[in-house]
Design a protein around this motif. Structure first.
Motif, PDB file in Angstrom:
ATOM      1  N   ALA A  46       0.834  -1.199   0.000  1.00 21.68           N
ATOM      2  CA  ALA A  46       0.000   0.000   0.000  1.00 21.68           C
ATOM      3  C   ALA A  46       0.873   1.256   0.000  1.00 21.68           C
ATOM      4  O   ALA A  46       0.596   2.215  -0.725  1.00 21.68           O
ATOM      5  CB  ALA A  46      -0.936  -0.005   1.211  1.00 21.68           C
ATOM      6  N   ALA A  47       1.946   1.252   0.796  1.00 21.05           N
ATOM      7  CA  ALA A  47       2.853   2.410   0.824  1.00 21.05           C
ATOM      8  C   ALA A  47       3.486   2.622  -0.542  1.00 21.05           C
ATOM      9  O   ALA A  47       3.571   3.755  -1.039  1.00 21.05           O
ATOM     10  CB  ALA A  47       3.932   2.209   1.884  1.00 21.05           C
ATOM     11  N   ASP A  48       3.930   1.534  -1.167  1.00 23.40           N
ATOM     12  CA  ASP A  48       4.524   1.639  -2.502  1.00 23.40           C
ATOM     13  C   ASP A  48       3.508   2.173  -3.515  1.00 23.40           C
ATOM     14  O   ASP A  48       3.831   3.015  -4.357  1.00 23.40           O
ATOM     15  CB  ASP A  48       5.052   0.283  -2.970  1.00 23.40           C
ATOM     16  CG  ASP A  48       6.279  -0.182  -2.182  1.00 23.40           C
ATOM     17  OD1 ASP A  48       6.956   0.677  -1.564  1.00 23.40           O
ATOM     18  OD2 ASP A  48       6.544  -1.394  -2.186  1.00 23.40           O
ATOM     19  N   MET A  65       3.236   5.296   9.578  1.00 25.39           N
ATOM     20  CA  MET A  65       3.935   4.015   9.464  1.00 25.39           C
ATOM     21  C   MET A  65       5.330   4.056  10.081  1.00 25.39           C
ATOM     22  O   MET A  65       5.873   3.018  10.465  1.00 25.39           O
ATOM     23  CB  MET A  65       4.038   3.589   7.995  1.00 25.39           C
ATOM     24  CG  MET A  65       2.747   3.113   7.401  1.00 25.39           C
ATOM     25  SD  MET A  65       2.913   2.717   5.642  1.00 25.39           S
ATOM     26  CE  MET A  65       4.004   1.288   5.700  1.00 25.39           C
ATOM     27  N   LEU A  66       5.928   5.232  10.191  1.00 20.94           N
ATOM     28  CA  LEU A  66       7.271   5.342  10.756  1.00 20.94           C
ATOM     29  C   LEU A  66       7.311   4.907  12.216  1.00 20.94           C
ATOM     30  O   LEU A  66       8.364   4.534  12.723  1.00 20.94           O
ATOM     31  CB  LEU A  66       7.797   6.776  10.632  1.00 20.94           C
ATOM     32  CG  LEU A  66       7.977   7.312   9.219  1.00 20.94           C
ATOM     33  CD1 LEU A  66       8.464   8.750   9.262  1.00 20.94           C
ATOM     34  CD2 LEU A  66       8.901   6.431   8.398  1.00 20.94           C
ATOM     35  N   ALA A  70       8.748  -2.267  12.327  1.00 16.30           N
ATOM     36  CA  ALA A  70      10.037  -1.935  11.702  1.00 16.30           C
ATOM     37  C   ALA A  70      10.131  -2.471  10.275  1.00 16.30           C
ATOM     38  O   ALA A  70      10.803  -1.871   9.436  1.00 16.30           O
ATOM     39  CB  ALA A  70      11.193  -2.484  12.544  1.00 16.30           C
ATOM     40  N   ARG A  71       9.424  -3.567   9.990  1.00 20.81           N
ATOM     41  CA  ARG A  71       9.481  -4.139   8.637  1.00 20.81           C
ATOM     42  C   ARG A  71       8.786  -3.252   7.614  1.00 20.81           C
ATOM     43  O   ARG A  71       9.063  -3.348   6.423  1.00 20.81           O
ATOM     44  CB  ARG A  71       8.861  -5.537   8.628  1.00 20.81           C
ATOM     45  CG  ARG A  71       9.639  -6.530   9.494  1.00 20.81           C
ATOM     46  CD  ARG A  71       8.912  -7.830   9.633  1.00 20.81           C
ATOM     47  NE  ARG A  71       7.669  -7.616  10.398  1.00 20.81           N
ATOM     48  CZ  ARG A  71       6.807  -8.575  10.682  1.00 20.81           C
ATOM     49  NH1 ARG A  71       7.004  -9.805  10.258  1.00 20.81           N
ATOM     50  NH2 ARG A  71       5.721  -8.303  11.388  1.00 20.81           N
ATOM     51  N   SER A  72       7.883  -2.390   8.055  1.00 24.04           N
ATOM     52  CA  SER A  72       7.156  -1.500   7.143  1.00 24.04           C
ATOM     53  C   SER A  72       7.825  -0.140   6.975  1.00 24.04           C
ATOM     54  O   SER A  72       7.495   0.601   6.058  1.00 24.04           O
ATOM     55  CB  SER A  72       5.728  -1.275   7.648  1.00 24.04           C
ATOM     56  OG  SER A  72       5.020  -2.475   7.680  1.00 24.04           O
ATOM     57  N   ILE A  73       8.738   0.202   7.852  1.00 24.40           N
ATOM     58  CA  ILE A  73       9.345   1.541   7.841  1.00 24.40           C
ATOM     59  C   ILE A  73      10.086   1.843   6.541  1.00 24.40           C
ATOM     60  O   ILE A  73       9.919   2.928   5.989  1.00 24.40           O
ATOM     61  CB  ILE A  73      10.222   1.754   9.086  1.00 24.40           C
ATOM     62  CG1 ILE A  73       9.319   1.790  10.330  1.00 24.40           C
ATOM     63  CG2 ILE A  73      11.042   3.027   8.976  1.00 24.40           C
ATOM     64  CD1 ILE A  73      10.076   1.832  11.647  1.00 24.40           C
ATOM     65  N   PRO A  74      10.906   0.922   5.995  1.00 20.67           N
ATOM     66  CA  PRO A  74      11.606   1.267   4.754  1.00 20.67           C
ATOM     67  C   PRO A  74      10.677   1.661   3.605  1.00 20.67           C
ATOM     68  O   PRO A  74      10.954   2.621   2.883  1.00 20.67           O
ATOM     69  CB  PRO A  74      12.397  -0.010   4.421  1.00 20.67           C
ATOM     70  CG  PRO A  74      12.643  -0.634   5.770  1.00 20.67           C
ATOM     71  CD  PRO A  74      11.366  -0.359   6.538  1.00 20.67           C
ATOM     72  N   GLU A 106      17.598   3.582   3.950  1.00 21.18           N
ATOM     73  CA  GLU A 106      16.458   4.284   3.349  1.00 21.18           C
ATOM     74  C   GLU A 106      16.369   5.718   3.868  1.00 21.18           C
ATOM     75  O   GLU A 106      16.027   6.641   3.119  1.00 21.18           O
ATOM     76  CB  GLU A 106      15.154   3.533   3.595  1.00 21.18           C
ATOM     77  CG  GLU A 106      15.039   2.217   2.856  1.00 21.18           C
ATOM     78  CD  GLU A 106      15.079   2.333   1.337  1.00 21.18           C
ATOM     79  OE1 GLU A 106      14.848   3.418   0.776  1.00 21.18           O
ATOM     80  OE2 GLU A 106      15.341   1.301   0.699  1.00 21.18           O
ATOM     81  N   ALA A 107      16.667   5.918   5.160  1.00 26.47           N
ATOM     82  CA  ALA A 107      16.654   7.274   5.723  1.00 26.47           C
ATOM     83  C   ALA A 107      17.734   8.134   5.067  1.00 26.47           C
ATOM     84  O   ALA A 107      17.492   9.299   4.740  1.00 26.47           O
ATOM     85  CB  ALA A 107      16.847   7.221   7.236  1.00 26.47           C
ATOM     86  N   ILE A 108      18.917   7.585   4.871  1.00 24.26           N
ATOM     87  CA  ILE A 108      19.997   8.309   4.200  1.00 24.26           C
ATOM     88  C   ILE A 108      19.552   8.725   2.802  1.00 24.26           C
ATOM     89  O   ILE A 108      19.709   9.886   2.399  1.00 24.26           O
ATOM     90  CB  ILE A 108      21.274   7.440   4.126  1.00 24.26           C
ATOM     91  CG1 ILE A 108      21.895   7.278   5.513  1.00 24.26           C
ATOM     92  CG2 ILE A 108      22.285   8.032   3.146  1.00 24.26           C
ATOM     93  CD1 ILE A 108      22.969   6.194   5.590  1.00 24.26           C
ATOM     94  N   ASN A 109      18.983   7.779   2.057  1.00 21.68           N
ATOM     95  CA  ASN A 109      18.536   8.074   0.694  1.00 21.68           C
ATOM     96  C   ASN A 109      17.440   9.140   0.675  1.00 21.68           C
ATOM     97  O   ASN A 109      17.454  10.048  -0.158  1.00 21.68           O
ATOM     98  CB  ASN A 109      18.052   6.800  -0.001  1.00 21.68           C
ATOM     99  CG  ASN A 109      19.180   5.804  -0.217  1.00 21.68           C
ATOM    100  OD1 ASN A 109      20.350   6.167  -0.276  1.00 21.68           O
ATOM    101  ND2 ASN A 109      18.833   4.545  -0.313  1.00 21.68           N
TER     102      ASN A 109
END
Length: 176
Positions: A46-48, A65-66, A70-74, A106-109
């Motif tokens: 859904a996020a994608d 979601m953040l 943790a599996r959904s955070i990226p 993912e946070a860096i990106n």
């Protein structure tokens, strides 16, 4: 390819809408303990999908979601990076402190994409601290991000920040 236990495409019911995807992404639907993995999978898809649609109304659900699994955070971070702007930088910066490699990367990106002239130096400095990470992938992502930010941000801004730091007043000044 689908997730085991899900109906084939086209037979699962009515088409998804941004609001139904936002509900799914934020975990508004209840999952039984046996379907927790499937629920995470649904939230990620859904996020994608929300990010692919490009509808900024999805940002509140992605932001929610953040704080979830943790599996959904990226997936949420990728969506925020695509739809968000500098307003989300502070919240994404907090994810740099997480222990999970995928979340840090993912946070860096995302920060590399969301940083602007106002917060770029701070974002760059926070990412640069990850150059000492014990994880090779995090170190490589941090190095690439610092290089990208240096190229994107004005050199004069970076130089001015470095000068200000060098000439910062010490904690205790002695008058003679």
């Amino acid at each position: 390819t689908g997730h085991p236990g899900f109906a084939a495409a086209g037979s699962a019911g009515p088409p998804a809408t941004p609001s139904s995807l936002a509900r799914a992404a934020s975990g508004s639907t209840e999952a039984s303990p046996g379907t927790a993995g499937a629920a995470v999978w649904v939230r990620e898809r859904a996020a994608d999908a929300l990010a692919s649609i490009g509808d900024t109304r999805a940002l509140p659900a992605l932001t929610k979601m953040l704080a979830g699994d943790a599996r959904s955070i990226p997936s949420a971070v990728r969506g925020i990076a695509k739809l968000g702007d500098a307003k989300q930088v502070e919240q994404i910066q907090q994810l740099l402190l997480r222990p999970e490699r995928e979340i840090q990367i993912e946070a860096i990106n995302a920060l590399t994409r969301l940083a602007d002239e106002e917060n770029g130096v701070d974002v760059r400095d926070r990412i640069a601290k990850l150059a000492d990470s014990p994880d090779k992938s995090v170190r490589a992502s941090a190095a690439a991000a610092v290089k990208a930010l240096d190229q994107r941000l004005s050199p004069s801004q970076i130089q001015a920040a470095a000068r200000a730091e060098r000439f910062a007043e010490p904690d205790h000044t002695m008058l003679v």
